[in-house]
Scaffold this motif. Structure first.
Motif, PDB file in Angstrom:
ATOM      1  N   SER A 153      -8.745  -4.007   6.618  1.00 21.23           N
ATOM      2  CA  SER A 153      -9.656  -4.023   8.002  1.00 21.23           C
ATOM      3  C   SER A 153      -9.737  -5.668   7.448  1.00 21.23           C
ATOM      4  CB  SER A 153     -10.760  -3.646   8.067  1.00 21.23           C
ATOM      5  OG  SER A 153     -11.514  -3.835   6.818  1.00 21.23           O
ATOM      6  N   GLY A 154     -11.114  -6.269   8.047  1.00 21.11           N
ATOM      7  CA  GLY A 154     -11.149  -8.420   7.926  1.00 21.11           C
ATOM      8  C   GLY A 154     -11.935  -7.841   6.493  1.00 21.11           C
ATOM      9  N   GLY A 155     -12.560  -7.202   6.526  1.00 23.59           N
ATOM     10  CA  GLY A 155     -13.201  -6.783   4.996  1.00 23.59           C
ATOM     11  C   GLY A 155     -12.276  -5.956   3.387  1.00 23.59           C
ATOM     12  N   HIS A 156     -12.174  -5.304   4.142  1.00 23.86           N
ATOM     13  CA  HIS A 156     -11.442  -3.927   2.714  1.00 23.86           C
ATOM     14  C   HIS A 156     -10.610  -3.888   3.212  1.00 23.86           C
ATOM     15  CE1 HIS A 156     -15.928  -3.086   3.632  1.00 23.86           C
ATOM     16  NE2 HIS A 156     -15.686  -2.690   2.628  1.00 23.86           N
ATOM     17  N   THR A 157      -9.708  -3.388   2.455  1.00 23.73           N
ATOM     18  CA  THR A 157      -8.704  -3.274   1.997  1.00 23.73           C
ATOM     19  C   THR A 157      -8.131  -2.378   0.375  1.00 23.73           C
ATOM     20  OG1 THR A 157      -7.411  -5.312   2.753  1.00 23.73           O
ATOM     21  CG2 THR A 157      -5.757  -3.486   1.488  1.00 23.73           C
ATOM     22  N   ALA A 158      -8.103  -1.098   1.412  1.00 20.71           N
ATOM     23  CA  ALA A 158      -8.458  -0.125   0.286  1.00 20.71           C
ATOM     24  C   ALA A 158      -7.036   1.326   0.168  1.00 20.71           C
ATOM     25  CB  ALA A 158      -9.482   0.393  -0.135  1.00 20.71           C
ATOM     26  N   LEU A 159      -6.772   2.028  -0.406  1.00 19.80           N
ATOM     27  CA  LEU A 159      -6.070   3.887  -0.387  1.00 19.80           C
ATOM     28  C   LEU A 159      -6.999   4.580  -1.266  1.00 19.80           C
ATOM     29  CD1 LEU A 159      -2.903   2.336  -1.585  1.00 19.80           C
ATOM     30  CD2 LEU A 159      -3.475   3.414   0.114  1.00 19.80           C
ATOM     31  N   TYR A 160      -7.396   5.683  -0.226  1.00 17.31           N
ATOM     32  CA  TYR A 160      -7.725   6.526  -0.312  1.00 17.31           C
ATOM     33  C   TYR A 160      -6.975   7.923  -0.380  1.00 17.31           C
ATOM     34  CZ  TYR A 160     -12.436   3.564   0.246  1.00 17.31           C
ATOM     35  OH  TYR A 160     -13.044   2.343   0.655  1.00 17.31           O
ATOM     36  N   SER A 161      -7.458   9.263  -1.266  1.00 23.65           N
ATOM     37  CA  SER A 161      -6.528  10.376  -1.094  1.00 23.65           C
ATOM     38  C   SER A 161      -8.179  10.975  -0.380  1.00 23.65           C
ATOM     39  CB  SER A 161      -6.583  10.894  -2.609  1.00 23.65           C
ATOM     40  OG  SER A 161      -7.375  11.672  -2.957  1.00 23.65           O
ATOM     41  N   VAL A 162      -7.886  11.899   0.446  1.00 23.06           N
ATOM     42  CA  VAL A 162      -8.946  12.078   1.461  1.00 23.06           C
ATOM     43  C   VAL A 162      -8.313  13.952   1.119  1.00 23.06           C
ATOM     44  CG1 VAL A 162      -9.619  13.071   3.343  1.00 23.06           C
ATOM     45  CG2 VAL A 162      -8.733  10.612   3.008  1.00 23.06           C
ATOM     46  N   THR A 163      -9.860  14.856   0.910  1.00 22.27           N
ATOM     47  CA  THR A 163      -9.347  16.304   0.108  1.00 22.27           C
ATOM     48  C   THR A 163     -10.138  16.567   0.673  1.00 22.27           C
ATOM     49  OG1 THR A 163     -12.038  15.795  -1.068  1.00 22.27           O
ATOM     50  CG2 THR A 163     -10.385  15.019  -2.722  1.00 22.27           C
ATOM     51  N   GLY A 217       1.742 -10.207  -3.376  1.00 26.45           N
ATOM     52  CA  GLY A 217       1.212  -9.760  -4.882  1.00 26.45           C
ATOM     53  C   GLY A 217       1.048  -8.408  -4.942  1.00 26.45           C
ATOM     54  N   LEU A 218       1.059  -8.059  -6.776  1.00 29.17           N
ATOM     55  CA  LEU A 218       0.621  -6.458  -7.804  1.00 29.17           C
ATOM     56  C   LEU A 218       2.170  -5.845  -7.102  1.00 29.17           C
ATOM     57  CD1 LEU A 218      -2.971  -5.731  -7.824  1.00 29.17           C
ATOM     58  CD2 LEU A 218      -1.524  -8.016  -8.883  1.00 29.17           C
ATOM     59  N   ARG A 219       3.548  -6.855  -6.159  1.00 29.19           N
ATOM     60  CA  ARG A 219       4.693  -6.074  -5.972  1.00 29.19           C
ATOM     61  C   ARG A 219       4.815  -4.983  -7.211  1.00 29.19           C
ATOM     62  NH1 ARG A 219       8.733  -9.385  -3.084  1.00 29.19           N
ATOM     63  NH2 ARG A 219      10.671  -7.818  -2.512  1.00 29.19           N
ATOM     64  N   ASP A 220       4.786  -5.369  -8.497  1.00 25.99           N
ATOM     65  CA  ASP A 220       5.616  -4.602  -9.043  1.00 25.99           C
ATOM     66  C   ASP A 220       4.795  -4.017  -9.963  1.00 25.99           C
ATOM     67  OD1 ASP A 220       8.586  -5.208  -7.570  1.00 25.99           O
ATOM     68  OD2 ASP A 220       8.447  -6.953  -8.876  1.00 25.99           O
ATOM     69  N   ARG A 221       4.062  -4.167 -10.092  1.00 28.65           N
ATOM     70  CA  ARG A 221       2.767  -3.623 -11.080  1.00 28.65           C
ATOM     71  C   ARG A 221       2.598  -2.430 -10.044  1.00 28.65           C
ATOM     72  NH1 ARG A 221      -1.357  -7.245 -12.914  1.00 28.65           N
ATOM     73  NH2 ARG A 221      -0.423  -8.688 -12.453  1.00 28.65           N
ATOM     74  N   ASN A 222       2.572  -1.519 -11.544  1.00 26.56           N
ATOM     75  CA  ASN A 222       2.727  -0.501 -11.073  1.00 26.56           C
ATOM     76  C   ASN A 222       0.957   0.696 -10.996  1.00 26.56           C
ATOM     77  OD1 ASN A 222       3.567   3.141 -11.258  1.00 26.56           O
ATOM     78  ND2 ASN A 222       3.952   3.072 -13.223  1.00 26.56           N
ATOM     79  N   ASN A 223       0.383   0.430  -9.802  1.00 23.62           N
ATOM     80  CA  ASN A 223      -0.746   0.108  -9.473  1.00 23.62           C
ATOM     81  C   ASN A 223      -1.082   0.430  -8.130  1.00 23.62           C
ATOM     82  OD1 ASN A 223      -0.767  -1.837  -9.087  1.00 23.62           O
ATOM     83  ND2 ASN A 223      -2.803  -2.461 -11.085  1.00 23.62           N
ATOM     84  N   LEU A 224      -2.148   0.830  -7.643  1.00 23.40           N
ATOM     85  CA  LEU A 224      -2.003   1.215  -5.740  1.00 23.40           C
ATOM     86  C   LEU A 224      -3.138  -0.111  -5.339  1.00 23.40           C
ATOM     87  CD1 LEU A 224      -2.501   5.235  -5.739  1.00 23.40           C
ATOM     88  CD2 LEU A 224      -0.476   3.295  -4.982  1.00 23.40           C
ATOM     89  N   ASP A 225      -3.568  -0.955  -6.213  1.00 28.76           N
ATOM     90  CA  ASP A 225      -4.257  -2.412  -6.252  1.00 28.76           C
ATOM     91  C   ASP A 225      -3.776  -3.525  -5.244  1.00 28.76           C
ATOM     92  OD1 ASP A 225      -6.169  -1.194  -7.203  1.00 28.76           O
ATOM     93  OD2 ASP A 225      -5.838  -1.879  -9.250  1.00 28.76           O
ATOM     94  N   PHE A 226      -4.045  -4.095  -4.309  1.00 29.03           N
ATOM     95  CA  PHE A 226      -3.079  -5.254  -3.355  1.00 29.03           C
ATOM     96  C   PHE A 226      -3.860  -6.904  -4.263  1.00 29.03           C
ATOM     97  CE2 PHE A 226      -4.369  -1.292  -1.595  1.00 29.03           C
ATOM     98  CZ  PHE A 226      -3.136  -1.066  -0.328  1.00 29.03           C
TER      99      PHE A 226
END
Ligand code: KG4
Ligand code: ZN
Length: 347
Positions: A153-163, A217-226
């Motif tokens: 969104s305009g304020g957030h960019t994040a990945l979650y796992s929903v249990t 950004g962080l294209r080849d970094r082995n994480n889930l950040d942006f």
């Protein structure tokens, strides 16, 4: 049964069980909605988008609070009348309490508390981000966790796992700008309107996305950040080397390349999250999920991977109150009158 009869039968089911009145005022949209008690269907969804901010090129918090104050009553009334219901048929009130602009949130929270108190109704404080994800339950009422969710969104960019118990665990997030913020700032640099996401999307229509190279950004970094700050800087340097005429000529290509970089950053990390968590389904939500190019890319990639993909229709991706009502069944309800000291929070 004919379509109309089915709708009428469904509506009367709702009449028998009190519905949820939801209010959302966390940013620059004044929103109210009526949602079925199970949170899986919106009976109305009213959004008043504040146009006052366009001339400033971004949301002005004080202007937003004042506009909410002026509009909210009318928006709530319209949500009730669109659903053909009165306040007597409302069983609980859901409201966004965080995160967002504090003054803007407070207008919604004060209104929700007053309405709930006057009617002796329970109040459900809802987290705006959980609301964005819950929009997926309106889009596909059969959806159940587990799934991974991307909020852009305009304020957030994040990945979650929903249990399976509807809890959201953070997997990764942006280290600097949100995806929508990057689009808004890029659009401003290109002299396009606000909000920038739709403006860039329109400008990119006939553009060649490969003509200008933009970093992911962080294209080849082995994480889930942006990260989107490098993208912004890259556009700035390209623009510094162009005169007006060149900019005019290159505008569609620049917009297409810039948009493609945002789309690729988001889809790469979502696909990595699906893979790492062996997720049977994925949800994409938030204003940027309204983007056609992102939707098409993810539809293709998830079909290839055999992953069920739920992206709400564009009007449920951008801020709205139906998503807040949809999140209410999974949020903690506060009974009357214990919510009087309830406060809003900016984070
Ligand atoms: O979720 P949202 O309505 O509000 C926040 O919670 O931030 O998201 C607003 C963001 C803005 O940055 C806007 O530029 C972006 O969503 N957006 C889009 C589109 N529609 C809105 N971005 C790309 N394509 C769109 N069609
Ligand atoms: Zn939002």
């Amino acid at each position: 049964m004919a379509d109309g009869a089915v709708r009428e039968a469904e509506r009367s089911k709702c009449y028998n069980r009190p519905v949820i009145l939801a209010i959302e005022t966390s940013c620059d949209d004044t929103c109210a909605a009526i949602v079925a008690p199970d949170g899986r269907r919106a009976l109305s969804n009213v959004v008043h988008t504040q146009t006052e901010h366009a001339r400033y090129g971004g949301v002005v918090p004080e202007v937003a609070s004042r506009a909410h104050l002026e509009r909210l009553d009318g928006v709530v009334q319209k949500a009730l009348s669109d659903a053909d219901l009165s306040l007597d048929e409302v069983g609980s009130i859901a409201v966004t309490t965080r995160p967002g602009l504090i003054g803007a949130l407070l207008v919604g929270v004060a209104a929700a508390k007053s309405l709930a108190y006057a009617r002796q109704l329970p109040l459900v404080p809802v987290n705006h981000l959980e609301g964005h994800v819950a929009a997926a339950y309106l889009a596909d009422p059969t959806l159940e966790p587990p799934f991974v969710a991307l909020i852009a969104s305009g304020g957030h960019t994040a990945l979650y796992s929903v249990t399976p118990d509807y809890k959201m665990n953070l997997l990764g997030e942006t280290l600097d700008d949100a995806a929508g913020e990057a689009l808004d700032k890029g659009a401003r640099m290109l002299g396009l309107g606000f909000p920038g996401g739709p403006a860039i999307s329109r400008a990119a229509h006939d553009g060649d996305r490969d003509r200008h190279e933009f970093p992911i950004g962080l294209r080849d970094r082995n994480n889930l950040d942006f990260s989107f700050s490098g993208l912004k800087t890259s556009l700035l340097y390209k623009l510094k080397e162009m005169d007006r005429e060149q900019l005019h000529e290159e505008l569609p290509h620049l917009a297409a390349g810039y948009q493609a970089a945002v789309v690729e950053a988001l889809s790469r990390k979502l696909l990595r999250a699906i893979d790492l968590h062996d997720a049977p389904a994925a949800v994409v939500a938030g204003g940027v999920a309204a983007n056609t190019s992102l939707r098409q890319t993810l539809e293709l990639e998830c079909a290839k991977a055999g992953t069920r993909l739920v992206i709400p229709p564009p009007d449920l991706c951008t801020d709205n109150a139906a998503m807040i009502g949809a999140a209410a069944p999974y949020s903690v309800t506060i009974s009357y009158p214990e919510y009087l000291s309830l406060n809003a929070r900016s984070v």
